[in-house]
Design an enzyme around this catalytic site. Sequence first.
Site, PDB file in Angstrom:
ATOM      1  N   ARG A 200     -23.057 -12.262  82.266  1.00 51.95           N
ATOM      2  CA  ARG A 200     -22.927 -12.938  80.954  1.00 51.95           C
ATOM      3  C   ARG A 200     -21.494 -13.391  80.662  1.00 51.95           C
ATOM      4  O   ARG A 200     -21.042 -13.376  79.517  1.00 51.95           O
ATOM      5  CB  ARG A 200     -23.416 -12.035  79.809  1.00 51.95           C
ATOM      6  CG  ARG A 200     -24.830 -11.577  79.928  1.00 51.95           C
ATOM      7  CD  ARG A 200     -25.839 -12.717  79.746  1.00 51.95           C
ATOM      8  NE  ARG A 200     -27.169 -12.233  80.035  1.00 51.95           N
ATOM      9  CZ  ARG A 200     -27.735 -12.309  81.252  1.00 51.95           C
ATOM     10  NH1 ARG A 200     -27.107 -12.861  82.281  1.00 51.95           N
ATOM     11  NH2 ARG A 200     -28.951 -11.861  81.437  1.00 51.95           N
TER      12      ARG A 200
ATOM     13  N   SER B 210     -30.141 -10.935  72.735  1.00 51.89           N
ATOM     14  CA  SER B 210     -29.580  -9.593  72.961  1.00 51.89           C
ATOM     15  C   SER B 210     -28.210  -9.482  72.301  1.00 51.89           C
ATOM     16  O   SER B 210     -27.310 -10.258  72.601  1.00 51.89           O
ATOM     17  CB  SER B 210     -29.449  -9.322  74.455  1.00 51.89           C
ATOM     18  OG  SER B 210     -30.724  -9.310  75.031  1.00 51.89           O
TER      19      SER B 210
ATOM     20  N   GLU C 152     -22.559  -8.660  73.098  1.00 51.23           N
ATOM     21  CA  GLU C 152     -22.851  -9.814  73.966  1.00 51.23           C
ATOM     22  C   GLU C 152     -22.831 -11.097  73.114  1.00 51.23           C
ATOM     23  O   GLU C 152     -22.356 -12.146  73.547  1.00 51.23           O
ATOM     24  CB  GLU C 152     -24.224  -9.637  74.626  1.00 51.23           C
ATOM     25  CG  GLU C 152     -24.581 -10.750  75.598  1.00 51.23           C
ATOM     26  CD  GLU C 152     -25.849 -10.452  76.391  1.00 51.23           C
ATOM     27  OE1 GLU C 152     -26.005  -9.317  76.899  1.00 51.23           O
ATOM     28  OE2 GLU C 152     -26.694 -11.357  76.497  1.00 51.23           O
TER      29      GLU C 152
HETATM   30  C1  LIG Z   1     -34.670 -15.405  71.134  1.00 53.49           C
HETATM   31  C2  LIG Z   1     -33.493 -15.435  72.066  1.00 53.49           C
HETATM   32  C3  LIG Z   1     -33.644 -15.015  73.380  1.00 53.49           C
HETATM   33  C4  LIG Z   1     -32.553 -15.064  74.274  1.00 53.49           C
HETATM   34  N1  LIG Z   1     -32.731 -14.638  75.557  1.00 53.49           N
HETATM   35  C5  LIG Z   1     -31.705 -14.723  76.427  1.00 53.49           C
HETATM   36  C6  LIG Z   1     -31.874 -14.338  77.797  1.00 53.49           C
HETATM   37  O1  LIG Z   1     -32.932 -13.934  78.219  1.00 53.49           O
HETATM   38  N2  LIG Z   1     -30.798 -14.431  78.613  1.00 53.49           N
HETATM   39  C7  LIG Z   1     -29.597 -14.890  78.185  1.00 53.49           C
HETATM   40  O2  LIG Z   1     -28.655 -14.983  78.993  1.00 53.49           O
HETATM   41  N3  LIG Z   1     -29.406 -15.240  76.895  1.00 53.49           N
HETATM   42  C8  LIG Z   1     -30.425 -15.181  76.014  1.00 53.49           C
HETATM   43  N4  LIG Z   1     -30.228 -15.537  74.712  1.00 53.49           N
HETATM   44  C9  LIG Z   1     -28.878 -15.929  74.260  1.00 53.49           C
HETATM   45  C10 LIG Z   1     -28.573 -17.428  74.348  1.00 53.49           C
HETATM   46  O3  LIG Z   1     -29.746 -18.217  74.299  1.00 53.49           O
HETATM   47  C11 LIG Z   1     -27.784 -17.780  75.607  1.00 53.49           C
HETATM   48  O4  LIG Z   1     -26.573 -17.076  75.658  1.00 53.49           O
HETATM   49  C12 LIG Z   1     -27.479 -19.286  75.684  1.00 53.49           C
HETATM   50  O5  LIG Z   1     -26.950 -19.578  76.950  1.00 53.49           O
HETATM   51  C13 LIG Z   1     -26.501 -19.777  74.631  1.00 53.49           C
HETATM   52  O6  LIG Z   1     -26.517 -21.193  74.662  1.00 53.49           O
HETATM   53  P1  LIG Z   1     -26.203 -22.029  73.341  1.00 53.49           P
HETATM   54  O7  LIG Z   1     -26.330 -23.470  73.674  1.00 53.49           O
HETATM   55  O8  LIG Z   1     -27.030 -21.559  72.202  1.00 53.49           O
HETATM   56  O9  LIG Z   1     -24.676 -21.655  73.115  1.00 53.49           O
HETATM   57  P2  LIG Z   1     -23.966 -21.202  71.759  1.00 53.49           P
HETATM   58  O10 LIG Z   1     -24.602 -19.972  71.229  1.00 53.49           O
HETATM   59  O11 LIG Z   1     -23.870 -22.362  70.836  1.00 53.49           O
HETATM   60  O12 LIG Z   1     -22.524 -20.871  72.319  1.00 53.49           O
HETATM   61  C14 LIG Z   1     -22.345 -19.753  73.159  1.00 53.49           C
HETATM   62  C15 LIG Z   1     -20.971 -19.875  73.824  1.00 53.49           C
HETATM   63  O13 LIG Z   1     -20.980 -20.991  74.711  1.00 53.49           O
HETATM   64  C16 LIG Z   1     -19.912 -21.874  74.406  1.00 53.49           C
HETATM   65  N5  LIG Z   1     -20.398 -23.239  74.684  1.00 53.49           N
HETATM   66  C17 LIG Z   1     -21.476 -23.867  74.191  1.00 53.49           C
HETATM   67  N6  LIG Z   1     -21.586 -25.104  74.691  1.00 53.49           N
HETATM   68  C18 LIG Z   1     -20.531 -25.268  75.538  1.00 53.49           C
HETATM   69  C19 LIG Z   1     -20.063 -26.341  76.348  1.00 53.49           C
HETATM   70  N7  LIG Z   1     -20.698 -27.526  76.396  1.00 53.49           N
HETATM   71  N8  LIG Z   1     -18.933 -26.159  77.081  1.00 53.49           N
HETATM   72  C20 LIG Z   1     -18.262 -24.974  77.056  1.00 53.49           C
HETATM   73  N9  LIG Z   1     -18.649 -23.932  76.288  1.00 53.49           N
HETATM   74  C21 LIG Z   1     -19.782 -24.070  75.541  1.00 53.49           C
HETATM   75  C22 LIG Z   1     -19.621 -21.644  72.921  1.00 53.49           C
HETATM   76  O14 LIG Z   1     -18.289 -22.002  72.596  1.00 53.49           O
HETATM   77  C23 LIG Z   1     -19.865 -20.139  72.818  1.00 53.49           C
HETATM   78  O15 LIG Z   1     -18.712 -19.429  73.266  1.00 53.49           O
HETATM   79  C24 LIG Z   1     -31.290 -15.516  73.813  1.00 53.49           C
HETATM   80  C25 LIG Z   1     -31.156 -15.950  72.474  1.00 53.49           C
HETATM   81  C26 LIG Z   1     -32.244 -15.921  71.626  1.00 53.49           C
HETATM   82  C27 LIG Z   1     -32.057 -16.403  70.215  1.00 53.49           C
END
Ligand SMILES: Cc1cc2nc3c(=O)[nH]c(=O)nc-3n(C[C@H](O)[C@H](O)[C@H](O)COP(=O)(O)OP(=O)(O)OC[C@H]3O[C@@H](n4cnc5c(N)ncnc54)[C@H](O)[C@@H]3O)c2cc1C
Length: 316
Positions: free
Chosen positions: A179, A229, A305
């Site tokens: 992660r 998580s 996380e």
């Molecule tokens: C119901 C649910 C289930 C989930 N299950 C999982 C799972 O099974 N496994 C898992 O790993 N995660 C899971 N997650 C967490 C989440 O979906 C992941 O971490 C996902 O990758 C975050 O992506 P995001 O676009 O929402 O990023 P954001 O939450 O918007 O940002 C997360 C981080 O990424 C950075 N970021 C975003 N876009 C960019 C970009 N273009 N360039 C550089 N940095 C960037 C942001 O600055 C921030 O630091 C879950 C979340 C939910 C709500």
Amino acid sequence: MTAFPLPPVRGKILEKASLAPYTWFRVGGPTDALFLPADEDDLQGFLAALDPAVPVTVLGVGSNVIVRDGGIEGVVIRLMGKYWGEVEALDGITLSARAGALDLSVAKAAAANGIRGLEFLSGIPGSVGGATRTNAGCYGSELRDTLVALHGFRRDGSPAAYRGPGKPGAQPEAHFSYRHTDLPDDLIVTRLILEGTGADDPAAIQADIAQLQARRGETQPIKEKTSGSTFANPDPPGTPDQRSAWKLIDAAGCRGLRVGGAQVSPLHCNFLINTGNATAADLEALGELVRRRVFETQGVELRWEVRRIGRLASEA
Ligand SMILES: Cc1cc2nc3c(=O)[nH]c(=O)nc-3n(C[C@H](O)[C@H](O)[C@H](O)COP(=O)(O)OP(=O)(O)OC[C@H]3O[C@@H](n4cnc5c(N)ncnc54)[C@H](O)[C@@H]3O)c2cc1C
């Protein structure tokens, strides 16, 4: 009006925009300016022209963040809209995806093109840009396993490119761990090249995706205002008898625990949920209470996380 000049753009700039609607938790204060770039040139031009003293934060779809109640100083960038969601199959095994594409769209595009090995992405509700930063993963696969190359811009607008772990090429290699990635903090990822593991019948891959999604719906509160998580599992993946954060939280008696409008999900106790009127402060206080109880009863210090970003209300 922002306290700093905003360069002209072709996309949209929303001044004093609340960030709550842009996060899964639906909490968080405003930013000085929310920039929605039209395309890569627009983004690069904006970054190069913006006063270097102004902080820039990029958000994906906000599924892994608590934006604090005092909001985020400076500019927040979100890569949204048709252009940023484009996914294109390059050959029988690789795809190009812009960073705003949803993980699910990438999984579905791979399936439609008969590319196996990207199904796991269908279980992660973020964008592939966010998945890169968080090295998102589930069901035994992580973003790093599929990454051939990535492109983006640094804070000053200079282009940057990295190759995936173990991939050939002249660019520096991107390093990932559980992660986490050690890509530069100021890198805004704009495009990824991802590869699957082989070719298969699209219908068979689509059926597997449907099955993974059904399993998720049964075990996780995916329809709630949540951020997945909350805490990392204390042991790295592959550790024998790996301890799960949710089991520790359950054993500490925290299932269903509440602070204000925030609650530890009764369905999956490593998920916090906003039951309706939670503030970011409620969510953070609840998370800290859980950490304290787990430490006092199980002797384990849980690590957040979910990324907590921005200012407390008192700091704004
Ligand atoms: C119901 C649910 C289930 C989930 N299950 C999982 C799972 O099974 N496994 C898992 O790993 N995660 C899971 N997650 C967490 C989440 O979906 C992941 O971490 C996902 O990758 C975050 O992506 P995001 O676009 O929402 O990023 P954001 O939450 O918007 O940002 C997360 C981080 O990424 C950075 N970021 C975003 N876009 C960019 C970009 N273009 N360039 C550089 N940095 C960037 C942001 O600055 C921030 O630091 C879950 C979340 C939910 C709500």
